[in-house]
Design a protein around this motif. Structure first.
Motif, PDB file in Angstrom:
ATOM      1  N   ALA A  21       0.838  -8.524  -9.378  1.00 12.06           N
ATOM      2  CA  ALA A  21       1.361  -7.176  -9.176  1.00 12.06           C
ATOM      3  C   ALA A  21       1.998  -6.612 -10.437  1.00 12.06           C
ATOM      4  CB  ALA A  21       2.368  -7.186  -8.032  1.00 12.06           C
ATOM      5  N   THR A  22       2.778  -7.412 -11.122  1.00 11.45           N
ATOM      6  CA  THR A  22       3.532  -6.877 -12.252  1.00 11.45           C
ATOM      7  C   THR A  22       2.649  -6.610 -13.467  1.00 11.45           C
ATOM      8  OG1 THR A  22       5.623  -7.154 -13.436  1.00 11.45           O
ATOM      9  CG2 THR A  22       4.157  -9.041 -13.412  1.00 11.45           C
ATOM     10  N   TRP A  58       1.940   3.324  -9.544  1.00 11.59           N
ATOM     11  CA  TRP A  58       2.345   1.958  -9.861  1.00 11.59           C
ATOM     12  C   TRP A  58       1.837   1.519 -11.230  1.00 11.59           C
ATOM     13  CZ3 TRP A  58       5.544  -1.635  -8.159  1.00 11.59           C
ATOM     14  CH2 TRP A  58       5.321  -2.966  -8.495  1.00 11.59           C
ATOM     15  N   ARG A  97      -2.160  -3.460  -6.578  1.00 17.19           N
ATOM     16  CA  ARG A  97      -1.022  -2.787  -5.971  1.00 17.19           C
ATOM     17  C   ARG A  97      -0.276  -3.760  -5.067  1.00 17.19           C
ATOM     18  NH1 ARG A  97      -5.543   0.401  -6.067  1.00 17.19           N
ATOM     19  NH2 ARG A  97      -5.329   2.543  -6.875  1.00 17.19           N
ATOM     20  N   PRO A  98       0.996  -3.488  -4.754  1.00 15.17           N
ATOM     21  CA  PRO A  98       1.733  -4.375  -3.840  1.00 15.17           C
ATOM     22  C   PRO A  98       1.069  -4.519  -2.478  1.00 15.17           C
ATOM     23  CG  PRO A  98       3.258  -2.957  -5.022  1.00 15.17           C
ATOM     24  CD  PRO A  98       1.891  -2.486  -5.379  1.00 15.17           C
ATOM     25  N   SER A  99       0.480  -3.432  -1.948  1.00 16.46           N
ATOM     26  CA  SER A  99      -0.174  -3.526  -0.642  1.00 16.46           C
ATOM     27  C   SER A  99      -1.368  -4.458  -0.682  1.00 16.46           C
ATOM     28  CB  SER A  99      -0.624  -2.136  -0.185  1.00 16.46           C
ATOM     29  OG  SER A  99      -1.607  -1.603  -1.058  1.00 16.46           O
ATOM     30  N   VAL A 125      10.007  -4.627  -7.397  1.00 13.78           N
ATOM     31  CA  VAL A 125       9.043  -4.462  -6.309  1.00 13.78           C
ATOM     32  C   VAL A 125       8.024  -5.597  -6.320  1.00 13.78           C
ATOM     33  CG1 VAL A 125       7.232  -2.973  -5.388  1.00 13.78           C
ATOM     34  CG2 VAL A 125       9.360  -1.979  -6.224  1.00 13.78           C
ATOM     35  N   SER A 126       7.589  -6.016  -7.500  1.00 10.13           N
ATOM     36  CA  SER A 126       6.655  -7.145  -7.597  1.00 10.13           C
ATOM     37  C   SER A 126       7.286  -8.414  -7.054  1.00 10.13           C
ATOM     38  CB  SER A 126       6.222  -7.348  -9.051  1.00 10.13           C
ATOM     39  OG  SER A 126       5.561  -6.215  -9.555  1.00 10.13           O
ATOM     40  N   THR A 147       7.656  -8.173  -3.187  1.00  9.10           N
ATOM     41  CA  THR A 147       6.368  -8.364  -2.520  1.00  9.10           C
ATOM     42  C   THR A 147       5.961  -9.833  -2.529  1.00  9.10           C
ATOM     43  OG1 THR A 147       5.709  -6.146  -3.231  1.00  9.10           O
ATOM     44  CG2 THR A 147       3.966  -7.643  -2.488  1.00  9.10           C
ATOM     45  N   GLU A 189       1.530   4.547  -4.204  1.00  5.92           N
ATOM     46  CA  GLU A 189       1.119   3.370  -4.978  1.00  5.92           C
ATOM     47  C   GLU A 189       0.324   3.684  -6.236  1.00  5.92           C
ATOM     48  OE1 GLU A 189       0.909  -0.630  -2.559  1.00  5.92           O
ATOM     49  OE2 GLU A 189      -0.805   0.647  -2.090  1.00  5.92           O
ATOM     50  N   ARG A 232       9.259  -1.799 -11.329  1.00  8.35           N
ATOM     51  CA  ARG A 232       8.043  -2.607 -11.178  1.00  8.35           C
ATOM     52  C   ARG A 232       8.369  -4.084 -11.056  1.00  8.35           C
ATOM     53  NH1 ARG A 232       2.672  -1.212 -14.666  1.00  8.35           N
ATOM     54  NH2 ARG A 232       1.278  -2.840 -13.902  1.00  8.35           N
TER      55      ARG A 232
END
Length: 306
Positions: A204-205, A66, A210-212, A274-275, A278, A63, A271
């Motif tokens: 996130a983006t 990221w 972070r995504p977590s 994944v954003s 999530t 992460e 990115r």
């Protein structure tokens, strides 16, 4: 000579033997799930995300890059003009300085709906969801440090788990569905998950979290919702409301679209996707916690053969 009466037989009703008995309704949450199970599962999910993403070297290595995907900062994100980062612009609640006013306004609406509908137990549970989730986020971030297991730069060592901007729409959405009428609860949940999908993807983006951290905030809000609604009667328990299956599909499809648009960046596809993914998972978690499974269509009974 006595005459014995023959035993009386039940009167034959036309069609009685052709109708199969109706199956008992087994969609009640109290018959299928234990009231403490949702809170336990969401809490385990929250702790699992924290331990894997924050407390393991490979989680941090996955992460930390990221923030270096694409152009530094969030200026390249499509939603950046609505973030409030631009001087003189109005932020999309609860981004930037609108976080505290959003929380105060949300709590005021919950209190007002509680007074109007006189749903005291649900109102106290709703306030508990919002206060417990937002308070737990502050306590967790201030007391649990982020260990440096991979020699990360100093600017990546700040504790951002869980995301404060994400926990606000998640908690307020889950609180609102408790104090509104059950008939409009799925539609309030739909508006809430769209709001959550937008904020989670934007956070996130643009590199705020972070995504977590975004996913952990949503799991924390769901865990507080399960805990606060544990003492409530089954009618107000999580998943007690059944909505048409079409509404589930529409709500989640709209949440996916909002997540894709809010997470879009022209400089990095990874990115962006994944954003969006999530944010969609966060929306699905809150939707399932607030509304539950779709209603099952009533089964037609087959005529019995003679």
């Amino acid at each position: 000579m006595t005459q014995h009466d023959s035993p009386s037989l039940p009167a034959h009703r036309p069609g009685a033997s052709r109708q199969a008995p109706e199956a008992p309704d087994d969609t009640s949450p109290s018959c299928t799930t234990r009231p403490w199970m949702p809170a336990l599962l969401y809490t385990l999910g929250f702790l699992t995300v924290y331990l894997l993403a924050i407390c393991t070297p490979w989680g941090q290595r996955a992460e930390n890059p990221w923030f270096y995907l694409g152009i530094q900062g969030g200026e390249a994100a499509w939603i950046y003009p609505l973030s409030g980062s631009v001087y003189g612009s109005t932020p999309l609640p609860p981004l930037e300085l609108s976080a505290k006013p959003t929380v105060m306004a949300g709590l005021a609406v919950i209190v007002l709906l509680t007074l109007v509908r006189r749903c005291w137990r649900q109102g106290f549970a709703a306030l508990g969801v919002a206060i417990l989730a937002i308070g737990a986020k502050e306590v967790f971030k201030s007391t649990v440090p982020r260990p440096d297991l991979v020699g990360a730069p100093e600017n990546l060592l700040d504790q951002g788990f869980p995301s404060g901007h994400t926990v606000i729409p998640a908690a307020l959405t889950l609180a609102a569905v408790l104090v509104v009428s059950p008939r409009i609860r799925p539609y309030v949940a739909t508006a809430g998950v769209l709001w959550l999908a937008c904020i989670a993807a934007a956070t996130a983006t643009m590199g705020g979290h972070r995504p977590s951290e975004v996913l952990g905030a949503t799991l924390l809000a769901c865990a507080c919702y399960g805990l606060a609604t544990w003492p409530l009667p089954p009618a107000a328990a999580p998943g007690a409301t059944r909505s048409p299956r079409a509404l589930h599909v529409i709500a989640l499809a709209l949440a996916l679209i909002v997540a894709l648009v809010s997470g879009a960046r022209p400089d990095t596809l990874t990115r962006s996707l994944v954003s969006a993914a999530t944010a969609f998972i966060c929306a699905a978690l809150v939707w399932y916690a607030a509304v539950g499974r779709p209603a099952h269509t009533a089964r037609r009974t087959r005529p019995a053969l003679d």
